[in-house]
Design a protein around this motif. Sequence first.
Motif, PDB file in Angstrom:
ATOM      1  N   ILE A   4      -9.179  -7.768  -2.121  1.00  0.00           N
ATOM      2  CA  ILE A   4      -8.755  -6.764  -0.953  1.00  0.00           C
ATOM      3  C   ILE A   4      -9.502  -5.321  -1.477  1.00  0.00           C
ATOM      4  O   ILE A   4      -9.192  -4.369  -0.623  1.00  0.00           O
ATOM      5  CB  ILE A   4      -7.307  -6.478  -1.311  1.00  0.00           C
ATOM      6  N   PHE A   5     -10.401  -5.250  -2.462  1.00  0.00           N
ATOM      7  CA  PHE A   5     -10.938  -3.965  -2.835  1.00  0.00           C
ATOM      8  C   PHE A   5     -12.272  -4.007  -2.144  1.00  0.00           C
ATOM      9  O   PHE A   5     -13.020  -4.535  -1.722  1.00  0.00           O
ATOM     10  CB  PHE A   5     -11.092  -3.871  -4.306  1.00  0.00           C
ATOM     11  N   ILE A   7     -10.069  -0.191  -1.622  1.00  0.00           N
ATOM     12  CA  ILE A   7      -9.169   0.397  -0.749  1.00  0.00           C
ATOM     13  C   ILE A   7      -9.087   2.070  -0.915  1.00  0.00           C
ATOM     14  O   ILE A   7      -9.182   2.259  -1.902  1.00  0.00           O
ATOM     15  CB  ILE A   7      -7.612  -0.074  -1.315  1.00  0.00           C
ATOM     16  N   TYR A   8      -8.679   2.491   0.171  1.00  0.00           N
ATOM     17  CA  TYR A   8      -8.866   4.030   0.606  1.00  0.00           C
ATOM     18  C   TYR A   8      -7.615   4.537   0.526  1.00  0.00           C
ATOM     19  O   TYR A   8      -6.805   4.291   1.628  1.00  0.00           O
ATOM     20  CB  TYR A   8      -9.763   4.433   1.560  1.00  0.00           C
ATOM     21  N   ARG A   9      -7.221   5.449  -0.253  1.00  0.00           N
ATOM     22  CA  ARG A   9      -5.865   6.393  -0.104  1.00  0.00           C
ATOM     23  C   ARG A   9      -6.075   7.821  -0.205  1.00  0.00           C
ATOM     24  O   ARG A   9      -7.267   8.156  -0.652  1.00  0.00           O
ATOM     25  CB  ARG A   9      -4.932   5.969  -0.915  1.00  0.00           C
ATOM     26  N   LYS A  19     -10.759   6.168  -3.627  1.00  0.00           N
ATOM     27  CA  LYS A  19     -11.382   4.591  -3.647  1.00  0.00           C
ATOM     28  C   LYS A  19     -11.066   3.678  -4.831  1.00  0.00           C
ATOM     29  O   LYS A  19     -11.520   3.980  -5.808  1.00  0.00           O
ATOM     30  CB  LYS A  19     -12.763   4.846  -3.678  1.00  0.00           C
ATOM     31  N   ILE A  56      -1.828   1.615  -4.047  1.00  0.00           N
ATOM     32  CA  ILE A  56      -2.224   0.451  -3.205  1.00  0.00           C
ATOM     33  C   ILE A  56      -1.042   0.352  -2.313  1.00  0.00           C
ATOM     34  O   ILE A  56      -0.955  -0.065  -1.065  1.00  0.00           O
ATOM     35  CB  ILE A  56      -2.220  -0.560  -4.185  1.00  0.00           C
ATOM     36  N   CYS A  58       1.002   2.334  -1.095  1.00  0.00           N
ATOM     37  CA  CYS A  58       1.386   3.841  -0.284  1.00  0.00           C
ATOM     38  C   CYS A  58       3.000   4.490  -0.690  1.00  0.00           C
ATOM     39  O   CYS A  58       3.476   4.686   0.140  1.00  0.00           O
ATOM     40  CB  CYS A  58       1.378   3.652   1.237  1.00  0.00           C
ATOM     41  N   PRO A  64      -2.998   5.817   3.877  1.00  0.00           N
ATOM     42  CA  PRO A  64      -4.291   5.264   3.877  1.00  0.00           C
ATOM     43  C   PRO A  64      -4.906   6.560   4.545  1.00  0.00           C
ATOM     44  O   PRO A  64      -4.909   7.583   5.298  1.00  0.00           O
ATOM     45  CB  PRO A  64      -4.064   4.294   5.019  1.00  0.00           C
TER      46      PRO A  64
END
Length: 75
Positions: A4-5, A7-9, A19, A56, A58, A64
């Motif tokens: 799943i990586f 992942i951007y937040r 990242k 991850i 949130c 996101p």
Amino acid sequence: MENIFPIYRKLDGFARFYKIESTDSFIEVTIVQGNPQQQRIQAVQFPEKLRIQDMISCSFNYIPMTEEEIIRYFQ
């Protein structure tokens, strides 16, 4: 299992972008005087690993990133 990586937040209300590369590492971009600065973080202690899990999922104002933000800060 599907990877799943990354992942951007981002942290809502602050100029901090993330990242997430794995469950124990991420890159943080902060904006200092209009310039983005990157720092790689390796989570060693349990609280740091919990922070990544919050990103991850949130939780705690992590949201996101938009596609435009991802390109701007991580491409």
